[in-house]
Design a protein around this motif. Structure first.
Motif, short mmCIF file in Angstrom:
data_model
loop_
_atom_site.label_atom_id
_atom_site.label_comp_id
_atom_site.label_asym_id
_atom_site.label_seq_id
_atom_site.Cartn_x
_atom_site.Cartn_y
_atom_site.Cartn_z
N LEU A 156 0.84 -1.20 0.00
CA LEU A 156 0.00 0.00 0.00
C LEU A 156 0.88 1.25 0.00
O LEU A 156 0.82 2.08 0.91
N PHE A 198 -4.47 0.19 -4.26
CA PHE A 198 -3.04 0.08 -4.62
C PHE A 198 -2.93 -1.12 -5.55
O PHE A 198 -2.47 -2.18 -5.14
N ASN A 209 -13.12 11.87 -6.03
CA ASN A 209 -12.21 11.10 -5.18
C ASN A 209 -11.65 9.91 -5.95
O ASN A 209 -11.69 8.77 -5.49
N PHE A 254 -9.04 8.62 -6.32
CA PHE A 254 -8.04 7.73 -5.72
C PHE A 254 -8.69 6.49 -5.14
O PHE A 254 -8.02 5.50 -4.90
N ASN A 266 -9.13 15.94 -6.74
CA ASN A 266 -10.18 14.96 -6.51
C ASN A 266 -11.43 15.20 -7.35
O ASN A 266 -12.48 14.63 -7.11
N VAL A 269 -4.49 17.89 -0.36
CA VAL A 269 -5.35 17.42 -1.46
C VAL A 269 -6.40 16.42 -0.96
O VAL A 269 -7.08 15.77 -1.76
N ASN A 270 -6.51 16.32 0.34
CA ASN A 270 -7.49 15.41 0.95
C ASN A 270 -7.38 13.98 0.44
O ASN A 270 -8.32 13.40 -0.09
N TYR A 271 -6.21 13.44 0.60
CA TYR A 271 -5.95 12.04 0.22
C TYR A 271 -5.62 11.25 1.47
O TYR A 271 -4.64 11.56 2.15
N PRO A 272 -6.40 10.25 1.82
CA PRO A 272 -6.23 9.61 3.13
C PRO A 272 -5.09 8.61 3.24
O PRO A 272 -4.79 8.15 4.34
N GLY A 273 -4.47 8.24 2.14
CA GLY A 273 -3.28 7.38 2.24
C GLY A 273 -3.58 5.90 2.22
O GLY A 273 -4.43 5.43 1.47
N ALA A 274 -2.86 5.18 3.08
CA ALA A 274 -2.88 3.71 3.02
C ALA A 274 -4.07 3.14 3.77
O ALA A 274 -4.13 3.18 5.00
N HIS A 275 -5.02 2.59 3.04
CA HIS A 275 -6.18 1.92 3.65
C HIS A 275 -6.42 0.62 2.91
O HIS A 275 -6.39 0.59 1.69
N LEU A 325 -14.15 13.18 0.85
CA LEU A 325 -14.18 12.00 1.72
C LEU A 325 -13.49 12.32 3.03
O LEU A 325 -12.44 12.94 3.03
#
Ligand SMILES: Cc1cc2nc3c(=O)[nH]c(=O)nc-3n(C[C@H](O)[C@H](O)[C@H](O)COP(=O)(O)OP(=O)(O)OC[C@H]3O[C@@H](n4cnc5c(N)ncnc54)[C@H](O)[C@@H]3O)c2cc1C
Ligand code: SF4
Lengths: 584, 222
Positions: free
Chosen positions: A52, A243, A356, A358, A430, B192-198, B212
């Motif tokens: 990840l 990921f 969003n 991502f 986003n 940039v409001n990116y929460p990362g590793a989930h 989010l």
């Protein structure tokens, strides 16, 4: 040099092209060894949780460490000197399927008879420009109907889910608004459904519907429910960790050769995997391969591996290189008709919503085939001569838009650094969609892979040299598809759209196919319909190099399918491993 | 493609021209800085750097702070520790870039000192912006500096020029997982409001058209 015990089947490279055959041959009782230069990585030990991490796996290409070690060169014209270039070449057990996206499908029926199809639809006169450009379009020596059961076997055994668009001629048989109505007819439904929708896919879908197009969720080699394959391998469903492309799946939900097929081969007791073994030469005599030579990179020792049947599955470039380096090219056709994709790009920002992007694997994706293959042939007939083109593109809306992968996606006029850049990204990252436009490349006489006279690798094997330029068909298609993409994005409500329909020649983009064309005529092709080399009949080719023409679709399900197809031909005795010209 | 807008800085065209005039040829001189003496490097390990000396670190930090600007309220590359990220990368996987950074940063520092009699600490934001703009323009005109190591340049991968290299590495320091030394307190991801590793995104989280809210999380937190 140590000679290893003889095996019935020796496989070079363990990726998509060799996986299915390794299982089927081992199950049929053949002793099989796979020599794979890369390491054997496993989900639990190597990917959890390290997977990840975008920097490690995508930015720094953690899975594809081969840029330096396997040189490749590129030029557009054959009177130029080729220069070293980059390509995504996987080096691990499972090949590129480990870090692939998993967008997985069957080709259209007419992809298998491309030449006849366009001649029937458009007539010689309209196709004159293709001849001028040296396009070498062809029909495949096999038909969709013959391989349909093999496509299905990939879906059930490797694990691919989707909405059916055409079961035995019934269009959208399961849900009226789902499935690709233009897909080739299938005998049976998929074993499970594709990934769910997200804000990106819903947005794209809306735009496509507004224009009266036929959006569908792309079929994916990603499990959406716990799945027990007919091989008895059970795996859990995807958790949408995101990921995905460029990463190995931590959860073994993404179907690949390593998790879907390798355990089935191992379970037979007839299969041996040798990771870290780099094949450098194919030894042959009197039209028969006797053995391959390899370096065990764990010890540095050189070995030979003798066998009866050989399967070359080292990816298009390495397959061609190894053959040429080993002096296998009786009719001078090895390396010809190489194809790779050059795609237009279309991007958009939606001011009125967050997407969003991502949050989803890349193949959480809606798409359309309305302009793929010859689906839009009536419209193309109306085009003026200098805009007319054959074939088309799948057009879809990928997810997995992590900041490290998207910070460069800014429209013209927005600076790429400084306050304004930061403000722009903070507000818009986003809200971004960038489409995938899978334009179909054509084969050309002048488009080929051969050995580079100047560069070679650490084993003394010359680099693959790619010579490829694109023709009018690619240019016209690029512009047409870009214009359609803009229409869809606009209909979906985009506030700003940018990109380009102008395409450039590239040496490689992961869908590198052709080079070892299959055909009916031994004088004019490299393999027969069972991927069997005409001039060395105990050598088979696994991988997309055998494709006579490409499609506006990703290649891998067809690669897997052909691997099942050739294995069955061997097991059922439909081929004679001493004579490629006698088969049934 | 240049998307850099000349006129957006205070003082706009005029001060830019002045700076360019004053620095005419200055940056081009970098090309002949080959005789750089590594033994003259300050040994200081400021801020726990493993690679940069103090003046290199300061200069790069100043540039990074203009590439992804910020302050305490709205943290940028400096607050993210992007230079720390680059330092650690250079001391490890990006070792092949070491010489590029040495030569470029040393050369820039020398130019500032010799021609303008200033150190980077004395430049204000506008002047720093001009400096960054100059680096960028130079990239676009001609990157014959030959300062980058062979790998990416030859292969046509990754950064292919001085400015692109610095910018790319700064942005990596902003947006990569904090385990690499940048993106401190997730300030890059917060921007940039990116929460990362989930491991998991739910249907509810995926099917909204609103920002989010999910906790910021590193791979080290899993
Ligand atoms: C990032 C990415 C995303 C992709 N996404 C998709 C997708 O969504 N859908 C799709 O259909 N396709 C996708 N592809 C393409 C797909 O992965 C390839 O089409 C497929 O893996 C090719 O199969 P192959 O067997 O020819 O080669 P590979 O799967 O690459 O396997 C070749 C193997 O041979 C080994 N090898 C090479 N040389 C030697 C040697 N000399 N000795 C021993 N071993 C050797 C390699 O290490 C490798 O493991 C993607 C590819 C990439 C890189
Ligand atoms: S998104 Fe799903 S399939 Fe892809 S890596 Fe994550 S869990 Fe695996």
């Amino acid at each position: 040099m140590a000679e290893q015990p003889r095996k019935d089947v020796v496989i070079v490279g363990y990726g998509a092209g060799s996986g299915p055959a390794s299982v089927e041959l081992a199950r049929a009782g053949y002793s099989v060894v796979a020599l794979e230069r890369g390491p054997h990585w496993t989900a639990q030990r190597d990917f959890t949780p390290s997977q990840l991490d975008t920097l490690r796996w995508v930015t720094r290409d953690g899975m594809i460490p081969d840029f330096d070690r396997m040189p490749m060169t590129f030029r557009e014209n054959q009177d130029e000197e080729a220069v070293p270039t980059a390509y995504l070449m996987s080096t691990l057990v499972g090949g590129a399927t480990v870090h692939w996206s998993g967008q997985s499908w069957r080709f259209f029926e007419d992809d298998f008879r491309m030449k006849s199809t366009v001649e029937e639809l458009y007539g010689q006169e309209r196709l004159r420009y293709l001849e001028e450009d040296g396009a070498s379009i062809a029909d495949w020596p096999i038909s969709y109907d013959e391989v349909e059961p093999y496509y299905e076997r990939v879906e059930t055994h490797v694990g691919i889910g989707g909405w059916p668009g055409n079961i035995q001629g019934r269009i959208r048989p399961v849900r009226a608004d789902e499935g690709n109505p233009f897909e080739a007819p299938r005998e049976n439904d998929y074993p499970f459904r594709p990934l769910r929708e997200n804000a990106t896919t819903l947005t794209y879908r809306y735009g496509a519907l507004e224009l009266g197009l036929h959006p569908f969720h792309v079929p994916t080699a990603i499990l959406t429910r716990p799945y027990l394959s007919p091989y008895g391998i059970s795996r859990p469903p995807c958790t949408y960790c995101t990921f995905c492309t460029g990463h190995g799946c931590w959860n073994a939900s993404k179907s690949d050769t390593r998790v879907s097929l390798l355990p089935a081969a191992v379970a037979t007791g007839n299969f041996e995997l040798r990771p870290g073994c780099h094949v450098t030469r194919i030894n042959h005599q009197n039209g028969r391969v006797e053995s391959v030579e390899y370096v065990d990179t764990n010890t540095g020792e050189v070995h030979t591996q003798p066998g009866e049947i050989f399967l070359l599955g080292a990816y298009t470039f390495q397959n061609v290189r190894l053959l040429l380096h080993s002096g296998i090219d009786a009719n001078g056709k090895v390396g010809q008709h190489f194809m790779t994709r050059s795609s237009p790009s279309a991007n958009a920002i939606f001011n009125d919503r967050y997407l969003n992007g991502f949050n989803g694997p890349a193949v959480q994706r809606q798409g359309i085939d309305d302009f793929n293959g010859e689906v839009a042939h009536e419209r193309k007939l109306e085009l003026p001569d200098d805009e007319f083109f054959i074939r088309g593109a799948f057009m879809g809306s990928p997810s997995q838009r992590n900041p490290l992968e998207t910070y460069d996606q800014v429209p013209p006029g927005v600076p790429t650094w400084g306050r304004e850049y930061k403000r722009y990204l903070s507000e818009n990252l986003n809200r971004y969609i960038g489409l995938q436009l899978l334009t179909e490349p054509l084969p050309y006489e002048h488009s080929r892979i051969d050995l580079d006279p100047n560069y070679s690798d650490q084993y003394g094997v010359p680099a693959a040299r790619v010579t490829r330029r694109i023709g009018q068909n690619e240019r016209r298609m690029g512009r047409f598809i870009f214009d359609r993409a803009v229409e869809i994005l606009r209909a979906a409500g985009a506030s700003q759209i940018w990109g380009s329909g102008e395409v450039e020649a590239t040496p490689s983009m992961t869908h590198d196919t052709g080079g070892l064309r299959m055909g009916e005529d031994p004088g004019d092709s490299v393999t027969n319909r069972y991927c069997q080399m005409w001039d060395v009949p105990n050598l088979f080719i696994g991988g997309g190099a055998v494709f006579p023409t490409m499609a506006g679709k990703n290649p891998t399900q067809t690669i897997w399918m052909l691997s099942y197809w050739l294995a069955d031909a061997i097991v059922q005795g439909r081929v004679d491993v001493d004579d490629a010209e006698s088969f049934s | 493609m240049s998307t850099h807008d000349d006129t957006r800085h205070d003082g706009s065209e005029w001060s830019r021209r002045t700076f360019l005039k004053r620095s005419a040829g200055a940056l081009a001189l970098l090309a002949v800085q080959g005789a750089f003496r590594f033994d003259a490097l300050a040994q200081e390990q400021q801020r726990g750097y493993q690679f940069f000396n103090r003046s290199e670190g300061e200069l790069l930090e100043a540039l990074a702070g203009r590439i992804w600007p910020g302050d305490a309220q709205d943290p940028g590359a400096i607050e993210a520790g992007a230079v720390h990220y680059i330092d650690r990368a250079l001391a490890g996987p990006y070792a092949s870039y070491q010489r590029s950074y040495r030569v470029i940063l040393h050369g820039l520092n020398e130019q500032l000192r010799q021609r303008f009699g200033v150190s980077v600490r004395e430049l204000d934001d506008d002047q720093l912006d001009l400096l960054v703009g100059e680096l960028e323009d130079q990239d676009e005109e001609d990157d014959e500096l030959g300062l980058l190591p062979g790998r990416e340049l030859e292969l046509g991968l990754g950064p292919d020029s001085t400015f692109q290299m610095i910018r790319q590495h700064v942005m990596e320091g902003v947006f990569s997982d904090p385990i690499y030394g940048g993106n401190r307190n997730f300030v890059g991801w917060r921007a940039v409001n990116y929460p990362g590793a989930h491991y998991v995104y739910t249907a509810e989280e995926q099917q909204v058209f609103e920002p989010l809210t999910k906790p910021y999380q590193s791979v080290a937190d899993l």
